[in-house]
Design an enzyme around this catalytic site. Structure first.
Site, PDB file in Angstrom:
ATOM      1  N   VAL A 112      -8.046  -0.328  -2.542  1.00 12.26           N
ATOM      2  CA  VAL A 112      -7.571  -1.116  -1.409  1.00 12.26           C
ATOM      3  C   VAL A 112      -8.733  -1.809  -0.699  1.00 12.26           C
ATOM      4  CG1 VAL A 112      -6.247  -1.080   0.722  1.00 12.26           C
ATOM      5  CG2 VAL A 112      -5.630   0.457  -1.156  1.00 12.26           C
ATOM      6  N   LYS A 172      -1.949   7.286   6.175  1.00  8.89           N
ATOM      7  CA  LYS A 172      -0.703   7.897   6.677  1.00  8.89           C
ATOM      8  C   LYS A 172      -0.898   9.341   7.107  1.00  8.89           C
ATOM      9  CE  LYS A 172      -0.286   7.899   1.901  1.00  8.89           C
ATOM     10  NZ  LYS A 172      -0.915   6.781   1.210  1.00  8.89           N
ATOM     11  N   GLU A 199      -0.010  -1.007   9.122  1.00 11.44           N
ATOM     12  CA  GLU A 199       1.092  -1.462   8.257  1.00 11.44           C
ATOM     13  C   GLU A 199       0.964  -0.895   6.855  1.00 11.44           C
ATOM     14  OE1 GLU A 199       4.288  -2.368   7.611  1.00 11.44           O
ATOM     15  OE2 GLU A 199       4.002  -4.028   9.035  1.00 11.44           O
ATOM     16  N   VAL A 206       2.465   2.793   5.482  1.00 10.04           N
ATOM     17  CA  VAL A 206       3.856   3.084   5.128  1.00 10.04           C
ATOM     18  C   VAL A 206       4.392   2.015   4.183  1.00 10.04           C
ATOM     19  CG1 VAL A 206       6.179   3.502   5.994  1.00 10.04           C
ATOM     20  CG2 VAL A 206       4.203   4.173   7.379  1.00 10.04           C
ATOM     21  N   GLY A 226       3.258   0.458   1.557  1.00 10.56           N
ATOM     22  CA  GLY A 226       2.370  -0.570   1.006  1.00 10.56           C
ATOM     23  C   GLY A 226       2.591  -1.962   1.556  1.00 10.56           C
ATOM     24  N   GLY A 240      -2.155   8.627 -14.511  1.00  8.89           N
ATOM     25  CA  GLY A 240      -2.921   8.568 -13.267  1.00  8.89           C
ATOM     26  C   GLY A 240      -2.065   8.219 -12.056  1.00  8.89           C
ATOM     27  N   ASP A 290       3.567  13.302   1.015  1.00  6.87           N
ATOM     28  CA  ASP A 290       3.095  11.928   1.252  1.00  6.87           C
ATOM     29  C   ASP A 290       4.209  11.089   1.894  1.00  6.87           C
ATOM     30  OD1 ASP A 290       1.452   9.366   0.358  1.00  6.87           O
ATOM     31  OD2 ASP A 290       3.476   9.116  -0.424  1.00  6.87           O
ATOM     32  N   LYS A 330       4.874   9.379   5.945  1.00  6.36           N
ATOM     33  CA  LYS A 330       5.332   8.021   6.260  1.00  6.36           C
ATOM     34  C   LYS A 330       6.572   8.069   7.153  1.00  6.36           C
ATOM     35  CE  LYS A 330       3.406   6.528   1.840  1.00  6.36           C
ATOM     36  NZ  LYS A 330       3.675   6.350   0.398  1.00  6.36           N
TER      37      LYS A 330
END
Lengths: 428, 428
Positions: free
Chosen positions: B15, B107, B131, B134, B136, B189, B203, B207
């Site tokens: 990212v 998150k 933003e 949550v 993407g 992966g 995860d 969110k």
């Protein structure tokens, strides 16, 4: 807490009353969320004495929306009258000149006068916001202008006229003709006073013009859009499309090709199992594609009191929070005039022709397509009646120019019994 | 034009590098859209010497993210390291204390420390935006906080872990067991180092905690979420669900009931022909419901370099344009502590039980359900092997409390061959 934000609302139809209700009923929520009280100073509508189901006492009344727009106790002029010109435009211009923010749901005004109004708003240092003008409650303007600000937008698409989608899906589910469902929709009050605005694709075209401007940094250009309505879609087109795994939607598409900005609002075939294909009834859908984000799909109610008022309130809350943004995402004086390119991007097409049932008819059609460089992917002939036959053809990808040259050459063969139907198959 | 907006980016994984690329490659677009140049002053990551496919020359390097966060030439600290505590939290706190805006995709940090961080940000008068944390590239935070600001939110839902949705849809399409597809996903992966974060629903629970806070004006409360993973979903559950017109999704739902805030992340049955039911592969979907807007559905990529970087850039552009907004939509000191209510809203449930194949087994189960006040809508028994039988039951609407009391009473019957599977059927 800062000063209250004071609204002047012109137009007390469904949406205007929806906004009044939210401001009254959600006062506490709105001030918690924006840090300011949101109040209505004054309202205006054509008729004063009318039961609108909500009390307007406590608000000043103005007969003249221009007078409302320029009142000292109005910070935001909320234009919900509609119409591309006339009082809506006059009052919007007056408000901007007087340094008021404007929130509007008026797609026609923005599609036709958007550039001039954006210049006025930015000159005056105020916001002109219009989330409600495109796809009702769906936050497509905000998503495109703000959330996707880091993206080069590659394509925007949308089913943005609920009435057309209602008609097309009702034809399929009930097996009724276009004419029957059109009359039903009319009786239910779904159609505009001039139904061409809906079924002719003009209303949806206004919305597409606005989206294209934001997506590609171009001056809003309604006249550059190729528009085709749904009037010629038959129940047999819908059935044939379904048999091949497609659905027919009045779909707006804008994308930049090497030749310029291609934007069209027309009935298209889309895969039945795609989000667009699965869209039933009056629901709207917008699809935004960017180089980083990929594809974003937004779905919701495109009209009605609640959804449209929700969008208007979103804009009002943004202004209360101090948002400052160029009308179409980049400053109006940097928006370029795009060359509008007629369907430059190749696509497969669905063709339906009613052919005179005589020897050699199909060969003539096939020859003309071949001469235009169009190859056939699938073909099907169904008996229609004694003298004509329906022929359905799905082409491989071709340009609209090739297709048009073939369509132009067909009448000379004297085998057509009616004008052919040609629908683009959009890759979604 | 105002001063450039200067970024300090900590974390140069997928990212972070995506953000660097956009800032470099879309410089002109970004400055046209925000009215400011957006520049990178400095970066930080665990390893300095590593080919990341993009040149970092021209950016200062900091080994310590805290040092990066507090540099004089940084206006916005971009936190892309991850982890609820440790360097991410230390650097975020340091940035806020130093009066820097923070943009993060973290998150876990927000779900656990969101309230304290929001208080710090608001005390310092800066923005804390997230933003990308949550779903993407999907603009769900902005839509909820800004577009729907005029709505009382009634329910938020989402499929927000792409790996789980990949596993569930792949099990169905390829007819493979959970274990096989889990191993596949691991080899590809797709799974976190600790796979429980994904398949255990943690995860996605992070969110949901964030969304619930914004939706209901409550302090973010990860511990208040009922979390159940997908580990016990069998291929036969998926097939039975499909036969009944449903699909199984790891679905997050938050809604306010009379008893408090009900928020759960668990495998649920949803109608196959709904937008949620049709969601395939790693795509994410968020559904927002408000009293005015009705239902808004947002769909897009929930992870990956481009989509996540797009969301980070949207936040950065908002800050460049001068956005000023409370972290969770209302000021942190006005967020209330919600009572968390365990599944108070009644729903139908899908039950699968492996029963010992002996006379009276089914009667015992039916009796227990009846005693708990649960009535049966549909029931099906399929032979499993010689000694046990699979029994599938769809109940009428009941409360989770009733269901739990029935489930607690079942073992004493000695007819169960394994722990029953109970999945909520969510009305979407």
């Amino acid at each position: 807490m800062t000063q209250p934000l004071r609204l002047g609302i012109a137009g007390l139809g469904t949406v205007g009353i929806g906004v009044v209700k939210i401001v009254k009923q959600q006062a506490e929520l709105l001030s918690a969320r924006t840090g300011r009280k949101i109040e209505i100073s004054a309202v205006s509508a054509r008729t004063r004495d009318k039961d609108r189901g909500v009390s307007l006492s406590g608000f000043a009344w103005e007969d003249d929306p221009v007078a409302l727009a320029t009142r000292d106790d109005v910070d935001v002029f909320v234009e919900l009258m509609g119409g591309s010109d006339g009082p809506a435009k006059a009052a919007t211009e007056a408000a901007l000149k007087a340094g008021k923010h404007v929130v509007t749901a008026n797609k026609a005004m923005l599609a036709v006068h958007g550039q001039a109004l954006a210049e006025e708003a930015e000159g005056a240092g105020v916001n002109l916001r219009f989330e409600a003008a495109v796809a009702g409650g769906i936050p497509v303007i905000k998503t495109l202008t703000e959330s996707l600000a880091g993206n080069q937008i590659t394509r925007v698409m949308g089913v943005m006229n609920g009435t057309c989608n209602y008609i097309l899906t009702r034809m399929e589910s009930a097996g009724l003709t276009y004419e029957t469902v059109f009359d039903e929709a009319n009786a239910l009050g779904y159609l505009e006073a001039d139904p061409t605005l809906d079924v002719g694709g003009i209303d949806a075209g206004h919305k597409l013009a606005i989206l294209a401007s934001i997506a590609f940094g171009t001056q809003v250009d309604f006249n550059g859009i190729e528009i085709e309505g749904i009037e010629r879609i038959s129940i047999s087109d819908i059935r044939h499309a379904r048999d091949m795994g497609y659905r027919i939607k009045l779909l707006g598409v804008a994308q930049m090709s090497g030749r310029g900005l291609e934007s069209r609002m027309s009935p298209c075939l889309v895969p039945a199992n795609s989000p667009l294909g699965a869209l039933e009834g009056p629901t709207n859908m917008c699809i935004l594609e960017g180089d980083s984000v990929g594809q974003i799909v937004l779905r919701g109610a495109g009209a009605g009191e609640g959804p449209t008022a929700s969008a208007v309130m979103g804009d009002i809350c943004d202004i209360a929070r101090g948002l400052k943004i160029a009308t179409f995402g980049v400053p109006a004086d940097q928006l370029v005039q795009a060359e509008s390119a007629r369907s430059a991007v190749p696509a497969p097409y669905y063709l339906r022709m009613e052919l005179a049932d005589k020897p050699g008819a199909l060969a003539k059609v096939a020859t003309i397509l071949g001469e235009a460089g169009i190859s056939i992917d699938r073909m099907r002939q169904t008996a229609h009646n004694e003298s004509t036959a329906s022929v359905l053809i799905v082409t491989h990808k071709c340009t609209r120019d090739s297709l048009d040259s073939a369509l132009a050459a067909l009448p000379a063969t004297n085998v057509l019994d009616a004008e052919p139907v040609a629908l683009r198959i959009e890759q979604v």
